[in-house]
Enzyme design. Structure first.
Site, PDB file in Angstrom:
ATOM      1  N   SER A  61       0.799  -1.236   0.000  1.00  0.00           N
ATOM      2  CA  SER A  61       0.000   0.000   0.000  1.00  0.00           C
ATOM      3  C   SER A  61       0.825   1.277   0.000  1.00  0.00           C
ATOM      4  O   SER A  61       0.289   2.339  -0.321  1.00  0.00           O
ATOM      5  CB  SER A  61      -0.914   0.033   1.224  1.00  0.00           C
ATOM      6  OG  SER A  61      -2.224  -0.238   0.847  1.00  0.00           O
ATOM      7  N   LYS A  64       0.776   3.278  -2.999  1.00  0.00           N
ATOM      8  CA  LYS A  64      -0.330   4.204  -3.291  1.00  0.00           C
ATOM      9  C   LYS A  64       0.129   5.656  -3.145  1.00  0.00           C
ATOM     10  O   LYS A  64      -0.399   6.549  -3.797  1.00  0.00           O
ATOM     11  CB  LYS A  64      -1.513   3.914  -2.357  1.00  0.00           C
ATOM     12  CG  LYS A  64      -2.104   2.522  -2.590  1.00  0.00           C
ATOM     13  CD  LYS A  64      -3.064   2.105  -1.478  1.00  0.00           C
ATOM     14  CE  LYS A  64      -3.667   0.743  -1.751  1.00  0.00           C
ATOM     15  NZ  LYS A  64      -4.426   0.215  -0.620  1.00  0.00           N
ATOM     16  N   TYR A 189      -1.529  -2.157 -11.092  1.00  0.00           N
ATOM     17  CA  TYR A 189      -1.688  -2.037  -9.633  1.00  0.00           C
ATOM     18  C   TYR A 189      -0.919  -3.144  -8.892  1.00  0.00           C
ATOM     19  O   TYR A 189      -0.186  -2.878  -7.929  1.00  0.00           O
ATOM     20  CB  TYR A 189      -3.179  -2.055  -9.275  1.00  0.00           C
ATOM     21  CG  TYR A 189      -3.439  -2.092  -7.788  1.00  0.00           C
ATOM     22  CD1 TYR A 189      -3.233  -0.967  -7.004  1.00  0.00           C
ATOM     23  CD2 TYR A 189      -3.857  -3.262  -7.165  1.00  0.00           C
ATOM     24  CE1 TYR A 189      -3.451  -1.005  -5.627  1.00  0.00           C
ATOM     25  CE2 TYR A 189      -4.082  -3.305  -5.795  1.00  0.00           C
ATOM     26  CZ  TYR A 189      -3.874  -2.179  -5.033  1.00  0.00           C
ATOM     27  OH  TYR A 189      -4.082  -2.211  -3.674  1.00  0.00           O
ATOM     28  N   TYR A 241      -4.682   3.036   7.394  1.00  0.00           N
ATOM     29  CA  TYR A 241      -5.924   2.276   7.288  1.00  0.00           C
ATOM     30  C   TYR A 241      -6.962   2.810   8.275  1.00  0.00           C
ATOM     31  O   TYR A 241      -6.977   4.004   8.581  1.00  0.00           O
ATOM     32  CB  TYR A 241      -5.677   0.768   7.522  1.00  0.00           C
ATOM     33  CG  TYR A 241      -4.589   0.182   6.669  1.00  0.00           C
ATOM     34  CD1 TYR A 241      -4.704   0.136   5.287  1.00  0.00           C
ATOM     35  CD2 TYR A 241      -3.450  -0.338   7.235  1.00  0.00           C
ATOM     36  CE1 TYR A 241      -3.716  -0.419   4.498  1.00  0.00           C
ATOM     37  CE2 TYR A 241      -2.450  -0.909   6.445  1.00  0.00           C
ATOM     38  CZ  TYR A 241      -2.596  -0.933   5.087  1.00  0.00           C
ATOM     39  OH  TYR A 241      -1.608  -1.478   4.317  1.00  0.00           O
ATOM     40  N   VAL A 259       0.864  -3.755   3.714  1.00  0.00           N
ATOM     41  CA  VAL A 259       0.782  -5.086   4.320  1.00  0.00           C
ATOM     42  C   VAL A 259       2.064  -5.904   4.131  1.00  0.00           C
ATOM     43  O   VAL A 259       2.188  -6.987   4.687  1.00  0.00           O
ATOM     44  CB  VAL A 259      -0.440  -5.903   3.831  1.00  0.00           C
ATOM     45  CG1 VAL A 259      -1.749  -5.254   4.251  1.00  0.00           C
ATOM     46  CG2 VAL A 259      -0.400  -6.132   2.326  1.00  0.00           C
TER      47      VAL A 259
HETATM   48  N1  GLU Z   1      -1.624  -5.270  -2.736  1.00  0.00           N
HETATM   49  C1  GLU Z   1      -2.379  -5.176  -1.535  1.00  0.00           C
HETATM   50  C2  GLU Z   1      -3.860  -5.276  -1.817  1.00  0.00           C
HETATM   51  O1  GLU Z   1      -4.332  -4.684  -2.736  1.00  0.00           O
HETATM   52  C3  GLU Z   1      -2.040  -3.896  -0.857  1.00  0.00           C
HETATM   53  C4  GLU Z   1      -2.792  -3.758   0.422  1.00  0.00           C
HETATM   54  C5  GLU Z   1      -2.076  -2.988   1.486  1.00  0.00           C
HETATM   55  O2  GLU Z   1      -0.860  -2.943   1.587  1.00  0.00           O
HETATM   56  O3  GLU Z   1      -2.822  -2.417   2.259  1.00  0.00           O
HETATM   57  O4  GLU Z   1      -4.593  -5.959  -1.164  1.00  0.00           O
END
Ligand code: GLU
Length: 305
Positions: A61, A64, A189, A241, A259
């Site tokens: 994440s 992002k 992604y 989160y 994660v």
């Molecule tokens: N690739 C993970 C997903 O889309 C990233 C989630 C994360 O790190 O929060 O579920």
């Protein structure tokens, strides 16, 4: 500074046993949950680190933030925020519910999966390969490396199992927030999530944000100050989160977790911080990483909130 970091490490590493490595992406379950790495990049160009700070891991994440930074520079703020909002949700990162129930009909912010998938869809290029190549070029510039490596095993593992992200992406297609092929956008992604960075890389990125887009190592402006401000504000409200509010109270600095066990944090005009600790709490945040940042914030009076 090194002494403080070493002490914080000794205490925080005990918290690895309170977490569990992510296993919903099968390849991530192979990480060693007992690891912890901390890195700090300070304004004067020094790097301090302890533990597994050089170990590379998938940013997940945290990508992002990287993709938002990239797309803000190539498409501009108006284009991005026509398709995604700037508001926190309080929902888990992979929640789909508000896409349907909210009157706004666009993801609440770029740091939940729905918003990040929209942002990935804005990366320029004719094919997923070209899009990710251009993105990696931007990242290489950003951290001053020759090339950026993507973990093929983690990428394939997520691609093979991502039913929920596929459901989100098809929903976004229906809302006309993804142009082109859904599977192509998802491919970009998944690959951006599998970019390998170390805690030291994250600390350098955090420092650039701390200095409003100025990179002191390369001595150049990477982002304009407004872009850095947008990113830091969203990190503050949405970066950890559905634990972002508690993190703001306990630590009080902008941060973004993934994660894969990473956390990137930034302290205005002072430093960037990078953490690697793959044992996670139930929200997806590194247990030892949270403890380390809480202790560092107290010890160095980092709180900006
Ligand atoms: N690739 C993970 C997903 O889309 C990233 C989630 C994360 O790190 O929060 O579920």
């Amino acid at each position: 500074m090194q002494n403080i970091l070493d002490q914080v490490y000794e205490q925080a590493v005990q918290y690895t046993r309170f977490g569990k490595v992510a296993d919903y992406i099968p390849a991530l379950s192979l990480c060693d949950g007992s690891q912890l790495g901390l890195a700090m990049a300070t304004k004067d160009g020094q790097i301090f680190s302890v533990g597994q700070a050089e170990q590379r891991f998938t940013v997940q994440s945290i990508s992002k933030v990287l993709s938002l930074a990239y797309v803000l520079t190539v498409s501009g703020e108006d284009e991005v925020f026509a398709r995604v909002g700037k508001e926190p949700t309080g929902d888990p990162f992979n929640s789909i519910i508000r896409l349907e129930t909210s009157a706004r009909r666009k993801p609440f912010n770029p740091f939940i999966n729905a918003g990040a998938i929209v942002v990935s869809g804005l990366m320029p290029g004719a094919t997923p390969n070209e899009r990710i190549e251009r993105f990696c070029h931007f990242l290489a510039d950003l951290v001053g490396q020759d090339n950026i490596v993507i973990d093929a095993t983690v990428y394939q593992s997520e691609k093979a199992t991502a039913a929920r992200n596929r459901a989100i992406a098809w929903f976004l297609k229906e809302l006309q927030l993804i142009d082109g092929e859904v599977e192509d956008t998802l491919d970009v992604y998944f690959r951006q999530c599998a970019v390998l960075f170390s805690a030291v890389d994250l600390a350098k990125f955090g420092l650039m944000l701390a200095l409003d887009g100025w990179d002191p190592c390369q001595k150049r402006q990477i982002l304009i100050p407004r872009q850095a401000r947008i990113i830091k504000s969203l990190m503050t409200t949405c970066g950890m989160y559905d634990g972002s509010g508690e993190f703001a109270v306990e630590v009080g600095i902008p941060a973004k977790s993934g994660v894969g066990g990473g956390i990137m944090a930034t302290v205005r005009d002072r430093m960037g911080l990078g953490v690697y600790g793959p044992a996670l709490d139930e929200r997806g945040n590194s247990t030892a990483g949270l403890e380390a940042l809480r202790r560092l914030s107290n010890a160095l009076d980092l709180r900006v909130l």
